[in-house]
Design a protein around this motif. Structure first.
Motif, PDB file in Angstrom:
ATOM      1  N   VAL A 229      -8.445 105.664  48.371  1.00  0.00           N
ATOM      2  CA  VAL A 229      -8.030 104.259  48.370  1.00  0.00           C
ATOM      3  C   VAL A 229      -6.546 104.127  48.041  1.00  0.00           C
ATOM      4  CG1 VAL A 229      -8.291 102.066  47.132  1.00  0.00           C
ATOM      5  CG2 VAL A 229     -10.296 103.271  47.912  1.00  0.00           C
ATOM      6  N   ASP A 230      -6.077 104.871  47.030  1.00  0.00           N
ATOM      7  CA  ASP A 230      -4.698 104.730  46.566  1.00  0.00           C
ATOM      8  C   ASP A 230      -3.665 105.351  47.500  1.00  0.00           C
ATOM      9  OD1 ASP A 230      -5.493 103.353  44.339  1.00  0.00           O
ATOM     10  OD2 ASP A 230      -5.512 105.115  43.042  1.00  0.00           O
ATOM     11  N   PHE A 231      -3.991 106.481  48.092  1.00  0.00           N
ATOM     12  CA  PHE A 231      -2.970 107.217  48.831  1.00  0.00           C
ATOM     13  C   PHE A 231      -3.197 107.284  50.331  1.00  0.00           C
ATOM     14  CE2 PHE A 231      -2.811 109.036  44.506  1.00  0.00           C
ATOM     15  CZ  PHE A 231      -1.554 108.565  44.178  1.00  0.00           C
ATOM     16  N   VAL A 232      -4.322 106.749  50.822  1.00  0.00           N
ATOM     17  CA  VAL A 232      -4.565 106.724  52.262  1.00  0.00           C
ATOM     18  C   VAL A 232      -4.775 105.287  52.745  1.00  0.00           C
ATOM     19  CG1 VAL A 232      -6.083 107.495  54.127  1.00  0.00           C
ATOM     20  CG2 VAL A 232      -5.541 109.056  52.263  1.00  0.00           C
ATOM     21  N   LEU A 233      -5.778 104.618  52.202  1.00  0.00           N
ATOM     22  CA  LEU A 233      -6.156 103.294  52.699  1.00  0.00           C
ATOM     23  C   LEU A 233      -5.091 102.232  52.435  1.00  0.00           C
ATOM     24  CD1 LEU A 233      -8.383 101.596  54.019  1.00  0.00           C
ATOM     25  CD2 LEU A 233      -9.256 101.161  51.734  1.00  0.00           C
ATOM     26  N   MET A 234      -4.700 102.060  51.184  1.00  0.00           N
ATOM     27  CA  MET A 234      -3.747 101.001  50.862  1.00  0.00           C
ATOM     28  C   MET A 234      -2.353 101.238  51.473  1.00  0.00           C
ATOM     29  SD  MET A 234      -5.700  98.866  49.641  1.00  0.00           S
ATOM     30  CE  MET A 234      -4.579  97.548  49.263  1.00  0.00           C
ATOM     31  N   PRO A 235      -1.810 102.466  51.434  1.00  0.00           N
ATOM     32  CA  PRO A 235      -0.507 102.650  52.102  1.00  0.00           C
ATOM     33  C   PRO A 235      -0.564 102.417  53.610  1.00  0.00           C
ATOM     34  CG  PRO A 235      -0.867 104.431  50.567  1.00  0.00           C
ATOM     35  CD  PRO A 235      -2.154 103.653  50.642  1.00  0.00           C
TER      36      PRO A 235
ATOM     37  N   LEU B 212      -2.619 100.320  55.168  1.00  0.00           N
ATOM     38  CA  LEU B 212      -2.694  98.871  55.368  1.00  0.00           C
ATOM     39  C   LEU B 212      -1.339  98.209  55.103  1.00  0.00           C
ATOM     40  CD1 LEU B 212      -6.159  98.019  53.780  1.00  0.00           C
ATOM     41  CD2 LEU B 212      -5.554  98.050  56.198  1.00  0.00           C
ATOM     42  N   TYR B 213      -0.641  98.696  54.080  1.00  0.00           N
ATOM     43  CA  TYR B 213       0.680  98.158  53.774  1.00  0.00           C
ATOM     44  C   TYR B 213       1.661  98.481  54.898  1.00  0.00           C
ATOM     45  CZ  TYR B 213       4.978  97.127  51.262  1.00  0.00           C
ATOM     46  OH  TYR B 213       6.188  96.614  50.896  1.00  0.00           O
ATOM     47  N   GLY B 214       1.603  99.715  55.399  1.00  0.00           N
ATOM     48  CA  GLY B 214       2.488 100.126  56.495  1.00  0.00           C
ATOM     49  C   GLY B 214       2.201  99.392  57.789  1.00  0.00           C
ATOM     50  N   ALA B 215       0.970  98.969  57.970  1.00  0.00           N
ATOM     51  CA  ALA B 215       0.604  98.230  59.174  1.00  0.00           C
ATOM     52  C   ALA B 215       0.978  96.754  59.086  1.00  0.00           C
ATOM     53  CB  ALA B 215      -0.893  98.364  59.427  1.00  0.00           C
TER      54      ALA B 215
END
Length: 169
Positions: A32-38, A40-43
């Motif tokens: 969640v911290d290092f794959v999913l949220m970054p 989503l933020y990058g998108a």
């Protein structure tokens, strides 16, 4: 099916349950911290009108899983209190750290996630989202501080449980 539920089969120990819960929780947190949220933020999730709702939906589910894992780890370590080979001071620290992990999961679930969602929700749908709300920055800092504490504490307890299981084998 009989092989799984046979009466002579060995039931999993509390230590195995604690290690599985910690490993599952730790891996989920890292994803969640290092794959999913970054990603989503990058998108460009932060610039979308519904990012607060999407974030709340993701964290609502994950926070409940965290509560379940934290409670399972604490119960497992309390059940092991009298039977574990861990030294008494390590055992006390393991119980303290697992209680700290449960407290962090409670803070995430009932304080931080609702508050961060309330700060980020867009009440006027006609105005575009331009930036992160000012109150969100300190809350994100607090989230990352708690996340580092959680990762260090869970890694420490997992290491102690693993070393203890290796001694028993």
């Amino acid at each position: 099916m009989n092989a799984v539920f046979a009466t002579g089969s060995k039931q999993p120990s509390w230590q195995t349950i604690a290690m599985f819960a910690l490993g599952f929780w730790l891996s989920g947190s890292l994803i969640v911290d290092f794959v999913l949220m970054p990603s989503l933020y990058g998108a460009g999730m932060m610039s979308q009108a519904g990012f607060a709702t999407a974030g709340y939906s993701i964290f609502w589910i994950f926070n409940r899983i965290e509560l379940l894992c934290a409670a399972l780890v604490l119960v497992s370590l309390l059940a092991l209190r009298g039977t574990s080979n861990l030294y008494s001071h390590v055992r006390r620290w393991a119980i303290f750290l697992s209680a700290l992990l449960l407290a962090i999961a409670i803070i995430y679930t009932y304080i931080m996630t609702p508050q961060m969602t309330a700060l980020a929700v867009q009440l006027n749908l006609l105005e575009p989202v331009n930036e992160i709300p000012a109150g969100m920055i300190p809350m994100q800092g607090g989230y990352w501080l708690l996340e580092v504490i959680k990762l260090v504490a869970s890694g420490t307890v997992l290491g102690w449980c693993y070393r203890d299981s290796r001694r028993l084998a």
